[in-house]
Design an enzyme around this catalytic site. Structure first.
Site, PDB file in Angstrom:
ATOM      1  N   GLY A  11     -18.126 -36.514  29.564  1.00  9.56           N
ATOM      2  CA  GLY A  11     -17.840 -37.909  29.868  1.00  9.56           C
ATOM      3  C   GLY A  11     -16.369 -38.289  29.789  1.00  9.56           C
ATOM      4  O   GLY A  11     -16.027 -39.457  29.648  1.00  9.56           O
ATOM      5  N   MET A  86     -24.781 -33.490  37.132  1.00 11.76           N
ATOM      6  CA  MET A  86     -25.138 -32.141  37.589  1.00 11.76           C
ATOM      7  C   MET A  86     -26.446 -32.093  38.363  1.00 11.76           C
ATOM      8  O   MET A  86     -27.114 -31.075  38.381  1.00 11.76           O
ATOM      9  CB  MET A  86     -25.202 -31.199  36.379  1.00 11.76           C
ATOM     10  CG  MET A  86     -23.888 -31.079  35.638  1.00 11.76           C
ATOM     11  SD  MET A  86     -22.488 -30.773  36.736  1.00 11.76           S
ATOM     12  CE  MET A  86     -22.632 -29.029  36.926  1.00 11.76           C
ATOM     13  N   ASN A 103     -17.681 -39.456  44.179  1.00 12.58           N
ATOM     14  CA  ASN A 103     -17.786 -38.333  43.245  1.00 12.58           C
ATOM     15  C   ASN A 103     -16.415 -37.720  43.025  1.00 12.58           C
ATOM     16  O   ASN A 103     -15.545 -37.819  43.903  1.00 12.58           O
ATOM     17  CB  ASN A 103     -18.731 -37.270  43.833  1.00 12.58           C
ATOM     18  CG  ASN A 103     -18.871 -36.043  42.925  1.00 12.58           C
ATOM     19  OD1 ASN A 103     -19.073 -36.171  41.725  1.00 12.58           O
ATOM     20  ND2 ASN A 103     -18.741 -34.866  43.517  1.00 12.58           N
ATOM     21  N   HIS A 105     -14.588 -34.073  42.216  1.00  9.32           N
ATOM     22  CA  HIS A 105     -14.888 -32.641  42.268  1.00  9.32           C
ATOM     23  C   HIS A 105     -13.613 -31.877  41.910  1.00  9.32           C
ATOM     24  O   HIS A 105     -12.541 -32.195  42.423  1.00  9.32           O
ATOM     25  CB  HIS A 105     -15.370 -32.280  43.685  1.00  9.32           C
ATOM     26  CG  HIS A 105     -15.701 -30.842  43.857  1.00  9.32           C
ATOM     27  ND1 HIS A 105     -16.872 -30.302  43.381  1.00  9.32           N
ATOM     28  CD2 HIS A 105     -15.010 -29.826  44.412  1.00  9.32           C
ATOM     29  CE1 HIS A 105     -16.877 -28.992  43.661  1.00  9.32           C
ATOM     30  NE2 HIS A 105     -15.770 -28.690  44.283  1.00  9.32           N
TER      31      HIS A 105
HETATM   32  C1  GRF Z   1     -15.091 -32.611  35.741  1.00  8.36           C
HETATM   33  O1  GRF Z   1     -14.309 -31.454  35.853  1.00  8.36           O
HETATM   34  C2  GRF Z   1     -15.527 -33.031  37.110  1.00  8.36           C
HETATM   35  O2  GRF Z   1     -14.583 -32.754  38.107  1.00  8.36           O
HETATM   36  C3  GRF Z   1     -16.736 -32.174  37.313  1.00  8.36           C
HETATM   37  O3  GRF Z   1     -17.378 -32.097  36.057  1.00  8.36           O
HETATM   38  C4  GRF Z   1     -16.415 -32.341  35.054  1.00  8.36           C
HETATM   39  C5  GRF Z   1     -16.874 -33.542  34.296  1.00  8.36           C
HETATM   40  O4  GRF Z   1     -16.150 -33.625  33.148  1.00  8.36           O
HETATM   41  N1  GRF Z   1     -17.589 -32.771  38.288  1.00  8.36           N
HETATM   42  P1  GRF Z   1     -16.385 -34.918  32.222  1.00  8.36           P
HETATM   43  O5  GRF Z   1     -17.861 -34.951  31.846  1.00  8.36           O
HETATM   44  O6  GRF Z   1     -15.978 -36.119  33.023  1.00  8.36           O
HETATM   45  O7  GRF Z   1     -15.481 -34.665  31.048  1.00  8.36           O
END
Ligand code: GRF
Length: 183
Positions: A11, A86, A103, A105
């Protein structure tokens, strides 16, 4: 604009969006945190910042999808930010929210869609990697790009060090992308 953030993990992007939402004249408020994983560490921010949270998985039968959709409508959510969420969103859900799901990525799309982006960039001996904020469309990691941020990959980098460098950029890129589309 009332916003829901979908998470599955740490998060850190959620935290940066919460901080961003508290800035003067920020165009969004974070009104709901959705996680598909009840133990997601990011859910601590729901308690810390007193933001409503809901545990929800799209994997269950599609009755559920209608439930989450009507709940988001009831809460008048107009923007959905996926931040390390996810699960793949069902296409009917994406269609209903057309153009208001974004989103982040951790690669310079269209390169390295999907998972393990850092390992793949390093294995290919790429000089650069980075992160992308894009609109969510039916095809995974393929929607219209809003903003990107680049980092140089050094010979000493491994997936962990590269992920750290990119995460820092993500925390700036997501708020900047929202400012850009909310203009
Ligand atoms: C990030 O690297 C994002 O790009 C990918 O998952 C990770 C999420 O990290 N989709 P967080 O939960 O926001 O720390």
């Amino acid at each position: 604009t009332k916003t829901a953030v979908f998470i599955s993990g740490t998060g850190s992007n959620l935290l940066s969006l919460i901080k961003f939402s508290k800035k003067k004249r920020c165009p969004i408020s974070i009104d709901l945190i959705i996680s598909n994983y009840v133990k997601a560490k990011g859910l601590k921010y729901s308690v810390k910042f007193n933001i409503e949270k809901k545990i929800f998985s799209f994997k269950k039968k599609n009755l559920n999808n209608k439930k989450i959709f009507s709940y988001l409508q009831k809460k008048k959510i107009k923007l959905i930010c996926l931040a390390g969420f996810m699960e793949i969103l069902p296409s009917d859900f994406i269609k209903k929210f057309k153009g208001t799901i974004i989103n982040i990525h951790p690669s310079l799309l269209p390169k390295y869609k999907g998972l393990n982006t850092h390992e793949r960039a390093i294995k290919n001996e790429d000089k650069f990697s980075g992160c992308t904020v894009h609109y969510v469309s039916k095809k995974l990691d393929s929607g219209k790009i809003i903003l990107q941020s680049k980092v140089r990959i050094s010979s000493k980098d491994n997936a962990t060090s590269l992920a750290k460098k990119i995460l820092k950029k993500e925390h700036k890129l997501y708020p900047a992308s929202i400012s850009k589309i909310m203009d």
